[in-house]
Design an enzyme around this catalytic site. Structure first.
Site, PDB file in Angstrom:
ATOM      1  N   LYS A  44       1.455  -1.239 -11.327  1.00 41.57           N
ATOM      2  CA  LYS A  44       1.082  -1.870 -12.123  1.00 41.57           C
ATOM      3  C   LYS A  44       2.073  -2.330 -13.730  1.00 41.57           C
ATOM      4  CE  LYS A  44      -3.550  -1.777 -10.487  1.00 41.57           C
ATOM      5  NZ  LYS A  44      -4.069  -3.031 -10.912  1.00 41.57           N
TER       6      LYS A  44
HETATM    7  N1  PMP Z   1      -4.053   2.063  -6.263  1.00 39.59           N
HETATM    8  C1  PMP Z   1      -3.814   3.131  -7.815  1.00 39.59           C
HETATM    9  C2  PMP Z   1      -3.582   3.985  -8.192  1.00 39.59           C
HETATM   10  C3  PMP Z   1      -4.094   1.738  -8.635  1.00 39.59           C
HETATM   11  O1  PMP Z   1      -4.244   2.608 -10.177  1.00 39.59           O
HETATM   12  C4  PMP Z   1      -4.577   0.764  -8.296  1.00 39.59           C
HETATM   13  C5  PMP Z   1      -5.193   0.312  -9.745  1.00 39.59           C
HETATM   14  N2  PMP Z   1      -6.777   0.091 -10.081  1.00 39.59           N
HETATM   15  C6  PMP Z   1      -4.400   0.710  -7.072  1.00 39.59           C
HETATM   16  C7  PMP Z   1      -4.398   1.470  -6.441  1.00 39.59           C
HETATM   17  C8  PMP Z   1      -5.265  -0.528  -6.890  1.00 39.59           C
HETATM   18  O2  PMP Z   1      -4.186  -1.886  -7.297  1.00 39.59           O
HETATM   19  P1  PMP Z   1      -4.723  -2.980  -7.158  1.00 39.59           P
HETATM   20  O3  PMP Z   1      -5.697  -3.564  -8.087  1.00 39.59           O
HETATM   21  O4  PMP Z   1      -3.788  -4.432  -7.672  1.00 39.59           O
HETATM   22  O5  PMP Z   1      -5.658  -3.851  -6.282  1.00 39.59           O
END
Ligand code: PMP
Length: 456
Positions: A44
């Protein structure tokens, strides 16, 4: 000298690491895009910085401003790091199902954290979507990030994560598998890889990992946003009860759903069997990958993306008491002796044929049990349970003063200590709620349907 000007310059260029153990049953090469090497320990960081830089560029975020976001932690960490370097304040709104570590970590990097209830509708004013939006409107010189619908989220992965995977695999990647939350990762990486594959005359399939309690899979397959699919779940980071604009369903070839239990177990297994200490969505991704086995062939190069680090889950998926409380620990309840082990400090509660029904009722109440065997001098000769009592009570209000032998049911089947769980289950029928175990030397114990379900 070789150094970064600040911590933000270390974002990206994470390694690709082969999985060697958990994916043995798959015919293909499986490589993980290992995002915990980012300074905030998650993928992120990439989109957080991109969202801030794009907001600075078009004036949504002004000097000294306050960044407001609803975040489960990782986006918050990325935003907080960038805010420190660039001189902004942060207020993050989180759902209370998130781990305490995640909240503490965000506070550690200077953010203010507001915690909201998980189990309310996204339109409820207490939900973290609503609260973050409201704070964005109320606080002067603030900017509400909205990672769900902010196009810079997807763009970050199109500009960095996708190209890295393409170059690291020398364009040989055939499948990309990843958990989906806001959708930024899957949509950005997926569309970049598909674009490059098209140019190269090859194909890349993109699979999303969803969770039970989330709307994505059904929506992708049917176009129906089914509210019945929405219910609370434990898995963190993936799944949604909304359709974020960042989920580009057109780029995604399919979804597979992983249970909370499997995601938690595979999170532990990644650490123990691959030496990969990762977050809960990595466990879900690996289990999902195994569920997709039939889609992979020998020459495929499958890339799975691991979002975040295990340290954020030490009080949860890496805590065996937490795992046991949720029925996530696979205990080997294989025999009758195993099933009664946890009750071995309590002696068997039974009734005698000549006692009054009132005695049995008292005993059932005080021990909080709903059935028991009945004995006479020769041994076990009958049984008594709530349905027998109810049945007789309807025809005879004075049942309490009758002797037990007048109303008792058939005796429970008797098994020996080594009887297997599956054989015990076969003895449990509509008419028969329990079995007795002969523990030898005159000791016996009872196994109820409840014990069997608890032991599965
Ligand atoms: N895994 C974790 C630990 C996350 O924090 C996130 C983000 N919410 C995701 C997966 C999913 O990624 P994205 O938001 O880019 O779909």
């Amino acid at each position: 000298m070789n150094y970064a000007e600040n911590i933000l310059e270390t974002i990206g260029n994470t390694p690709l690491v082969k999985l060697n153990v958990l994916t043995k049953e798959l015919p293909c090469l499986v490589l993980s895009k290992y995002e915990t090497f980012n300074p905030g320990n998650s993928v992120k960081d990439r989109m957080a910085l991109q969202m801030i830089e794009d907001a600075e560029a078009d004036g949504r975020l002004k000097p000294g401003g306050t960044i407001i976001e609803g975040t489960s932690g990782n986006t918050g960490m990325g935003l907080a790091l960038a805010a420190i370097v660039k001189g902004y304040k942060c207020i993050f709104v989180m759902a209370d199902k998130q781990s305490q570590e995640k909240i503490d970590i965000l506070r550690a990097v200077g953010a203010e954290v507001v915690v909201c209830p998980t189990n309310v509708d996204s339109t409820d004013p207490r939900s973290y979507y609503s609260v973050s939006k409201r704070l964005g409107e109320e606080i002067p010189n603030s900017w509400y990030v909205n990672q769900y619908d902010n196009p810079s989220n997807c763009k970050a992965h199109f500009l960095s994560t996708g190209p890295e995977i393409w170059e690291q695999t020398e364009g040989k990647v055939t499948h990309f598998v990843v958990g989906v939350g806001t959708g930024g990762t899957i949509s950005g990486v997926g569309s970049y890889l598909k674009m490059k594959a098209k140019e190269a005359g090859t194909t890349v399939k993109v699979w999303g990992i969803d969770t039970y309690g989330s709307v994505f899979k059904k929506y992708h397959e049917t176009g129906v946003f089914d509210e019945n699919e929405i219910y609370p779940y434990i898995t963190e980071g993936i799944g949604e009860d909304i359709l974020p604009l960042n989920v580009n369903f057109g780029v995604i070839d399919g979804f597979t759903k992983v249970t909370d239990k499997d995601a938690a177990i595979y999170t532990q297994r990644l650490a123990k069997e691959e030496g990969m200490f990762l977050g809960n969505s990595a466990g879900a991704a690996v289990k999902g990958l195994l569920q997709l086995k039939e889609h992979f062939t020998k020459d495929d190069v499958v890339v799975v993306l691991f979002h975040d680090h295990g340290s954020r889950y030490v009080g949860k998926m890496f805590n065996n008491d937490w795992m046991r409380d949720r029925g996530f620990v696979e205990e080997d309840f294989k025999t009758a002796a195993d099933l009664v082990k946890s009750n071995s400090d309590r002696s068997l509660v039974f009734a005698q044929t000549e006692e009054l029904v009132s005695h049995a009722i008292e005993r059932m109440k005080s021990f909080k049990i709903s059935q028991m065997p009945v004995k006479d001098v020769n041994g076990f000769v009958g049984s008594l349970d709530e349905s027998i009592l109810l049945h007789h009570f309807i025809t005879d209000k004075n049942i309490a003063d009758k002797s037990i032998k007048e109303i008792m049911g058939k005796p429970y089947p008797m098994v020996i200590k080594s009887t297997k769980l599956e054989d015990i289950s076969k003895l449990m029928t509509k008419e028969n709620d329990a079995v007795l175990v002969d523990l030898e030397n005159g000791y016996h114990h009872i196994i109820t349907k409840h014990d069997i379900i608890g032991g599965i």
